[in-house]
Design an enzyme around this catalytic site. Structure first.
Site, PDB file in Angstrom:
ATOM      1  N   CYS A  84      40.105  13.178 -71.209  1.00 28.34           N
ATOM      2  CA  CYS A  84      41.214  13.953 -71.790  1.00 28.34           C
ATOM      3  C   CYS A  84      42.150  13.109 -72.646  1.00 28.34           C
ATOM      4  O   CYS A  84      42.928  13.650 -73.434  1.00 28.34           O
ATOM      5  CB  CYS A  84      42.006  14.648 -70.690  1.00 28.34           C
ATOM      6  SG  CYS A  84      40.985  15.795 -69.772  1.00 28.34           S
ATOM      7  N   ASN A 100      41.542  24.073 -70.826  1.00 26.43           N
ATOM      8  CA  ASN A 100      41.534  22.629 -71.053  1.00 26.43           C
ATOM      9  C   ASN A 100      40.309  22.272 -71.899  1.00 26.43           C
ATOM     10  O   ASN A 100      39.189  22.311 -71.404  1.00 26.43           O
ATOM     11  CB  ASN A 100      41.500  21.929 -69.688  1.00 26.43           C
ATOM     12  CG  ASN A 100      41.522  20.411 -69.801  1.00 26.43           C
ATOM     13  OD1 ASN A 100      41.413  19.856 -70.897  1.00 26.43           O
ATOM     14  ND2 ASN A 100      41.648  19.741 -68.666  1.00 26.43           N
ATOM     15  N   HIS A 116      48.779  17.063 -73.322  1.00 25.28           N
ATOM     16  CA  HIS A 116      47.440  17.498 -72.958  1.00 25.28           C
ATOM     17  C   HIS A 116      47.578  18.773 -72.130  1.00 25.28           C
ATOM     18  O   HIS A 116      48.492  18.894 -71.319  1.00 25.28           O
ATOM     19  CB  HIS A 116      46.747  16.391 -72.146  1.00 25.28           C
ATOM     20  CG  HIS A 116      45.445  16.832 -71.572  1.00 25.28           C
ATOM     21  ND1 HIS A 116      44.455  17.387 -72.342  1.00 25.28           N
ATOM     22  CD2 HIS A 116      44.966  16.820 -70.298  1.00 25.28           C
ATOM     23  CE1 HIS A 116      43.429  17.689 -71.570  1.00 25.28           C
ATOM     24  NE2 HIS A 116      43.718  17.363 -70.321  1.00 25.28           N
TER      25      HIS A 116
HETATM   26  O1  UT7 Z   1      42.331  17.293 -67.793  1.00 26.16           O
HETATM   27  C1  UT7 Z   1      41.832  16.431 -66.813  1.00 26.16           C
HETATM   28  C2  UT7 Z   1      42.779  16.255 -65.727  1.00 26.16           C
HETATM   29  N1  UT7 Z   1      42.726  17.382 -64.841  1.00 26.16           N
HETATM   30  C3  UT7 Z   1      43.844  17.861 -64.353  1.00 26.16           C
HETATM   31  O2  UT7 Z   1      44.920  17.411 -64.691  1.00 26.16           O
HETATM   32  C4  UT7 Z   1      43.728  18.946 -63.303  1.00 26.16           C
HETATM   33  C5  UT7 Z   1      44.644  18.617 -62.141  1.00 26.16           C
HETATM   34  N2  UT7 Z   1      44.527  19.551 -61.048  1.00 26.16           N
HETATM   35  C6  UT7 Z   1      44.951  20.844 -61.125  1.00 26.16           C
HETATM   36  O3  UT7 Z   1      45.347  21.300 -62.179  1.00 26.16           O
HETATM   37  C7  UT7 Z   1      44.998  21.659 -59.861  1.00 26.16           C
HETATM   38  O4  UT7 Z   1      44.816  20.830 -58.743  1.00 26.16           O
HETATM   39  C8  UT7 Z   1      43.947  22.807 -59.822  1.00 26.16           C
HETATM   40  C9  UT7 Z   1      44.331  23.891 -60.828  1.00 26.16           C
HETATM   41  C10 UT7 Z   1      42.579  22.285 -60.126  1.00 26.16           C
HETATM   42  C11 UT7 Z   1      43.955  23.453 -58.439  1.00 26.16           C
HETATM   43  O5  UT7 Z   1      45.264  23.949 -58.127  1.00 26.16           O
HETATM   44  P1  UT7 Z   1      45.911  23.621 -56.713  1.00 26.16           P
HETATM   45  O6  UT7 Z   1      47.190  24.334 -56.666  1.00 26.16           O
HETATM   46  O7  UT7 Z   1      45.917  22.141 -56.550  1.00 26.16           O
HETATM   47  O8  UT7 Z   1      44.907  24.337 -55.733  1.00 26.16           O
HETATM   48  P2  UT7 Z   1      44.096  23.663 -54.547  1.00 26.16           P
HETATM   49  O9  UT7 Z   1      43.033  22.777 -55.063  1.00 26.16           O
HETATM   50  O10 UT7 Z   1      45.097  23.134 -53.569  1.00 26.16           O
HETATM   51  O11 UT7 Z   1      43.428  24.945 -53.926  1.00 26.16           O
HETATM   52  C12 UT7 Z   1      44.171  25.923 -53.253  1.00 26.16           C
HETATM   53  C13 UT7 Z   1      43.221  26.985 -52.756  1.00 26.16           C
HETATM   54  C14 UT7 Z   1      42.026  26.415 -52.007  1.00 26.16           C
HETATM   55  O12 UT7 Z   1      41.733  27.290 -50.926  1.00 26.16           O
HETATM   56  P3  UT7 Z   1      42.163  26.880 -49.427  1.00 26.16           P
HETATM   57  O13 UT7 Z   1      41.465  25.597 -49.166  1.00 26.16           O
HETATM   58  O14 UT7 Z   1      43.660  26.747 -49.480  1.00 26.16           O
HETATM   59  O15 UT7 Z   1      41.676  28.043 -48.638  1.00 26.16           O
HETATM   60  C15 UT7 Z   1      40.902  26.489 -53.009  1.00 26.16           C
HETATM   61  O16 UT7 Z   1      39.631  26.620 -52.417  1.00 26.16           O
HETATM   62  O17 UT7 Z   1      42.663  27.707 -53.852  1.00 26.16           O
HETATM   63  C16 UT7 Z   1      41.253  27.737 -53.753  1.00 26.16           C
HETATM   64  N3  UT7 Z   1      40.683  27.779 -55.105  1.00 26.16           N
HETATM   65  C17 UT7 Z   1      40.553  28.926 -55.789  1.00 26.16           C
HETATM   66  N4  UT7 Z   1      40.840  30.208 -55.481  1.00 26.16           N
HETATM   67  C18 UT7 Z   1      40.607  31.141 -56.397  1.00 26.16           C
HETATM   68  C19 UT7 Z   1      40.253  26.749 -55.873  1.00 26.16           C
HETATM   69  N5  UT7 Z   1      39.823  27.224 -57.050  1.00 26.16           N
HETATM   70  C20 UT7 Z   1      39.996  28.572 -57.032  1.00 26.16           C
HETATM   71  C21 UT7 Z   1      39.759  29.591 -57.957  1.00 26.16           C
HETATM   72  N6  UT7 Z   1      40.085  30.854 -57.605  1.00 26.16           N
HETATM   73  N7  UT7 Z   1      39.251  29.362 -59.166  1.00 26.16           N
END
Ligand code: UT7
Length: 328
Positions: A112, A281, A251
């Site tokens: 990125c 992204n 970004h």
């Molecule tokens: O550009 C490269 C660099 N990348 C980034 O900067 C990305 C950085 N990370 C993020 O933006 C975030 O961590 C994400 C958007 C990827 C995830 O958001 P989050 O608020 O950190 O969610 P999480 O990973 O803590 O997941 C929360 C819940 C989980 O369920 P449980 O374990 O709480 O039951 C996930 O399994 O959301 C679930 N989950 C989803 N639910 C519905 C993960 N992906 C999805 C989805 N739809 N697509």
């Protein structure tokens, strides 16, 4: 002698993939994607369309807008993590298709942050005095490495490319940069079978190792701190405050990361370019796509301060401070 951005362009493939489309593919919801990331739609390449095809569109648009002939380009830097293939480079494919017959060039890999790493590289070549016209492109066909059965990743990314023409200037231009690499973060965001470590085999395919894998929480934690730190640092060391900045183009990985960085730097929301809602992204594409939109919307005038910042796999991150030159 400094380097100035004298033209910009972008290309987004026609096909649009909505959150509603993704709801039919994986266990997700429009509400989850919007509230956690800010994404509503993203563009996806057509079958047979590769990163170089998007790059050629960007180069052609830059040449047309700036009234530059293909043979005038000295160097082409292609920032991408989704090259058409390992060899030849995507820069070579674009060079041939766009007829840049006097340009040499190469691909630059920094996920990125690849576009700002490319901009820094191009700036050095301009400042050396040896090169007069350099095109730097950032673009990725992320859909080619996404597992559309993995909701953790497939909702986050999109395809697209943007680029700039760099030329020497004695007024303004790219003033400062702070770039970082910390390979200790490598395991948090990777494509396990995409090179010499795990050459393609039935086993790698069965294990879906050719797709992006991300520990989102870990990346989020680092991104939100590092992107804000590096943006604040470049302002402080140039004696510039958030109120002096005309536009911040970060970004576009997550709207929450962007908002946190803007808040730390004292930047009002109207100074922050946001297009993650429309494109998701696009990895190396986010910043140059945003820049071209900003230019098109007349958001940058001569003398304006522009701040860029990124964070991505590696980990890679950085910021750049630019004083805008003549309007494109
Ligand atoms: O550009 C490269 C660099 N990348 C980034 O900067 C990305 C950085 N990370 C993020 O933006 C975030 O961590 C994400 C958007 C990827 C995830 O958001 P989050 O608020 O950190 O969610 P999480 O990973 O803590 O997941 C929360 C819940 C989980 O369920 P449980 O374990 O709480 O039951 C996930 O399994 O959301 C679930 N989950 C989803 N639910 C519905 C993960 N992906 C999805 C989805 N739809 N697509």
């Amino acid at each position: 002698m400094k380097a100035a951005i004298t033209a910009t362009a972008r290309y987004l493939p026609e096909r649009i993939l909505t959150n509603a489309d993704l709801e039919k593919m994986v266990e997700t919801s429009d509400e989850w994607i919007r509230s956690r990331t800010g994404i509503e739609t993203r563009h996806i390449v057509a079958e047979g369309q590769a990163t170089s095809d998007m790059g050629v569109e960007v180069v052609n648009r830059i040449l047309e807008k700036s009234g530059t002939k293909p043979e005038e380009i000295d160097l082409l830097i292609m920032s991408t993590m989704t090259p058409d293939m390992c060899a030849p480079s995507t820069a070579a494919l674009i060079q041939a298709k766009a007829g840049l017959k006097n340009a040499w060039g190469f691909d630059l890999s920094a996920a990125c942050s690849a576009f700002i790493f490319g901009l820094e590289t191009g700036t050095g070549f301009i400042e050396s005095g040896k090169y007069k016209k350099i095109i730097v492109i950032g673009g990725d066909a992320m859909s080619s490495i996404l597992d559309f059965t993995d909701r953790n990743t497939c909702v986050l990314f999109g395809d697209g490319a943007g680029g700039v023409l760099l030329e020497p200037t004695r007024e303004g231009g790219i003033l400062d940069s702070i770039l970082h690499l910390d390979g200790n973060g490598g395991d948090a965001l990777k494509i396990p079978a995409s090179g010499s470590l795990n050459p393609a085999s039935h086993d790698t395919i069965e294990k879906r190792m050719h797709y992006v894998w991300q520990d989102g929480k870990t990346v989020f934690k680092f991104a939100i701190k590092r992107m804000a730190d590096v943006s604040e640092e470049i302002l402080t060391r140039n004696n510039i405050s958030g109120s002096d900045i005309k536009l911040f183009i970060p970004h576009q990985a997550n709207k929450r990361i962007i908002d946190a960085t803007a808040k730390r730097c004292g930047l009002a929301p109207e100074k922050v370019l946001i297009n993650i809602n429309r494109y998701g992204n696009t990895t190396a594409g986010t910043i140059p796509i945003g820049l071209d939109e900003a230019v098109e919307q007349g958001r940058l005038k001569k003398g304006d301060y522009l701040l860029l910042a990124s964070f991505g796999a590696g980990f890679t991150w950085g910021s750049m401070l630019i004083k805008w030159g003549e309007p494109v």
